[in-house]
Design a protein around this motif. Structure first.
Motif, PDB file in Angstrom:
ATOM      1  N   SER A 245      -4.623 -13.678   5.294  1.00 28.19           N
ATOM      2  CA  SER A 245      -4.250 -14.866   4.240  1.00 28.19           C
ATOM      3  C   SER A 245      -3.385 -15.914   4.520  1.00 28.19           C
ATOM      4  O   SER A 245      -3.415 -16.719   3.584  1.00 28.19           O
ATOM      5  CB  SER A 245      -4.489 -14.275   3.084  1.00 28.19           C
ATOM      6  OG  SER A 245      -3.182 -13.726   2.768  1.00 28.19           O
TER       7      SER A 245
ATOM      8  N   ASN B 149      -1.597 -15.427  -4.051  1.00 30.92           N
ATOM      9  CA  ASN B 149      -1.538 -14.793  -2.857  1.00 30.92           C
ATOM     10  C   ASN B 149      -0.030 -14.199  -2.772  1.00 30.92           C
ATOM     11  O   ASN B 149      -0.268 -13.359  -2.203  1.00 30.92           O
ATOM     12  CB  ASN B 149      -1.763 -15.834  -1.750  1.00 30.92           C
ATOM     13  CG  ASN B 149      -1.790 -15.265  -0.290  1.00 30.92           C
ATOM     14  OD1 ASN B 149      -0.982 -15.600   0.418  1.00 30.92           O
ATOM     15  ND2 ASN B 149      -2.581 -14.491   0.107  1.00 30.92           N
TER      16      ASN B 149
ATOM     17  N   ASN C 145       4.609 -16.333   2.714  1.00 30.35           N
ATOM     18  CA  ASN C 145       3.875 -15.054   2.672  1.00 30.35           C
ATOM     19  C   ASN C 145       5.217 -13.989   3.275  1.00 30.35           C
ATOM     20  O   ASN C 145       5.143 -12.770   2.216  1.00 30.35           O
ATOM     21  CB  ASN C 145       2.990 -15.012   3.846  1.00 30.35           C
ATOM     22  CG  ASN C 145       2.075 -13.809   3.543  1.00 30.35           C
ATOM     23  OD1 ASN C 145       2.557 -12.547   3.950  1.00 30.35           O
ATOM     24  ND2 ASN C 145       1.119 -14.014   3.400  1.00 30.35           N
TER      25      ASN C 145
END
Length: 381
Positions: free
Chosen positions: A91, A69, A245
């Motif tokens: 996500s 990811n 992220n």
């Protein structure tokens, strides 16, 4: 200790990179100039599994893990930070909140659509007067029979005017701070809820970001995530993944700055030679390259720890702090290399310059990250 990426991770990186070269980079400047939200591109990304790696197969995931990811985040951030902002909603914080804290019915109802890109997610925490101070949220959710009545407003919410399903944090007990906060699932079209995109932003203009207003919005009690009063804990659990992220996206835009600086330094000539030969430019480039490489190690370590199901909150905070600040320094370095051409849309540095500061603010400002890191180091958790 093995620093070699597994073959499937290399394949993911190459797939996303090729997708960006074809579907993103050629359009990124136009999207930003005209504030175009690339909905169909996001749907394509979902169909290719770009959002699926951290999630179980039963919900449409691929179970390839968090490092996969992060690699997706890095490549998207390298091509267009405006587009990459969607990744956290598809996500990161939004679906991870459901995966970690939702009941089975909630997971089965919402996760497959978010992961596939058919549903756009959002994560509504920030308010006009409560950003870093999550416990200071003023939006209220008062129980009324089988519903909660939401009143208040949120600000700087990604996908504010386009989301299909989101997570909203509100006070079920306004007399309390942390202990009064709860988390709810909100859905597009709920009467009394209005989403408005903020126009003419400095940067990340292709990201739909703005305000959500709640005026006597009736939310079914089944949409409560966990129990009343668990909202702060739920938010913190999701922000660990959100910070990682953002660290990945910071790594991407930092690498884009390095790429731009190297290309220009090998093309531009002054005084009869390429400007990359000048020692002061070499110093700038060396600092940029070293810091982005160091960022990559920190970011990948945080994701690796998440894949090992080991504590990663502090490591994610360190990665987010360092990578975002290093990205700012890298973009400034690229601007110095480009000189006046930084201000020309002919080169990508102008867009990078407008976009990069967001990385030092999202999921907690750099100063908040410093406090967290120092408190952990001092044992004052």
């Amino acid at each position: 200790m093995d620093f070699q990426l597994e073959p499937e991770l290399v394949q993911i990186r190459d797939t996303v990179r090729k997708f960006c070269e074809k579907e993103v980079t050629p359009f990124a400047e136009e999207w930003e100039k005209n504030e175009v939200f690339p909905r169909e591109t996001i749907r394509k990304m979902g169909g290719l599994g770009f959002f699926a790696s951290p999630f179980p197969e039963q919900y449409g995931g691929t179970e390839l893990g968090f490092l996969a990811n992060i690699i997706v985040a890095e490549e998207l951030g390298r091509a267009s930070l405006g587009l990459a902002c969607c990744l956290n909603m598809q996500s990161g914080t939004c679906p991870m909140t459901l995966l970690l804290n939702g009941n089975e019915e909630q997971k089965e109802k919402y996760l497959p659509g978010i992961i596939s890109g058919e549903l756009l997610g959002c994560f509504a925490v920030t308010e006009p007067n409560a950003a870093t101070d999550v416990a200071g949220i003023a939006t209220k959710a008062i129980k009324d029979g089988d519903h909660y009545i939401l009143n208040g407003s949120k600000m700087w919410i990604t996908h504010s005017s386009v989301f299909d399903v989101g997570i909203c944090f509100a006070k079920t007990d306004p007399s309390q701070r942390h202990k009064g906060l709860s988390a709810f699932i909100i859905e597009k079209g709920m009467p009394g809820m209005t989403g408005m995109a903020e126009k003419n932003k400095l940067g990340v203009r292709s990201s739909d970001t703005g305000q959500i207003v709640f005026e006597d919005v009736r939310v079914p009690k089944e949409n409560l995530i966990g129990e009343e009063g668990q909202g702060f804990k739920i938010a913190e659990s999701a922000l660990t993944y959100g910070r990682a992220n953002i660290a990945g996206r910071s790594l991407g835009i930092g690498q884009a700055a390095v790429d731009a600086a190297l290309k220009y330094a090998n093309e531009r000539e002054q005084f009869g030679q390429k400007i990359g030969f000048f020692q002061m430019n070499k110093q700038i480039i060396a600092d940029m390259v070293a810091e982005i490489e160091a960022s990559r190690l920190l970011v990948y370590r945080a994701a690796w720890l998440q894949d090992q199901k080991r504590p990663s909150s502090n490591e994610s905070t360190i990665a987010k702090f360092y990578a975002s600040e290093a990205a700012v320094r890298a973009v400034i370095g690229a601007a110095k290399i480009h000189g006046a051409y930084t201000y020309s849309s002919e080169y990508p540095v102008a867009r990078l310059y407008r976009d990069v500061m967001l990385m030092t603010a999202g999921e907690g400002t750099s100063n908040i990250q410093r406090l967290i890191i120092a408190n952990n180091a001092l044992g004052w958790k």
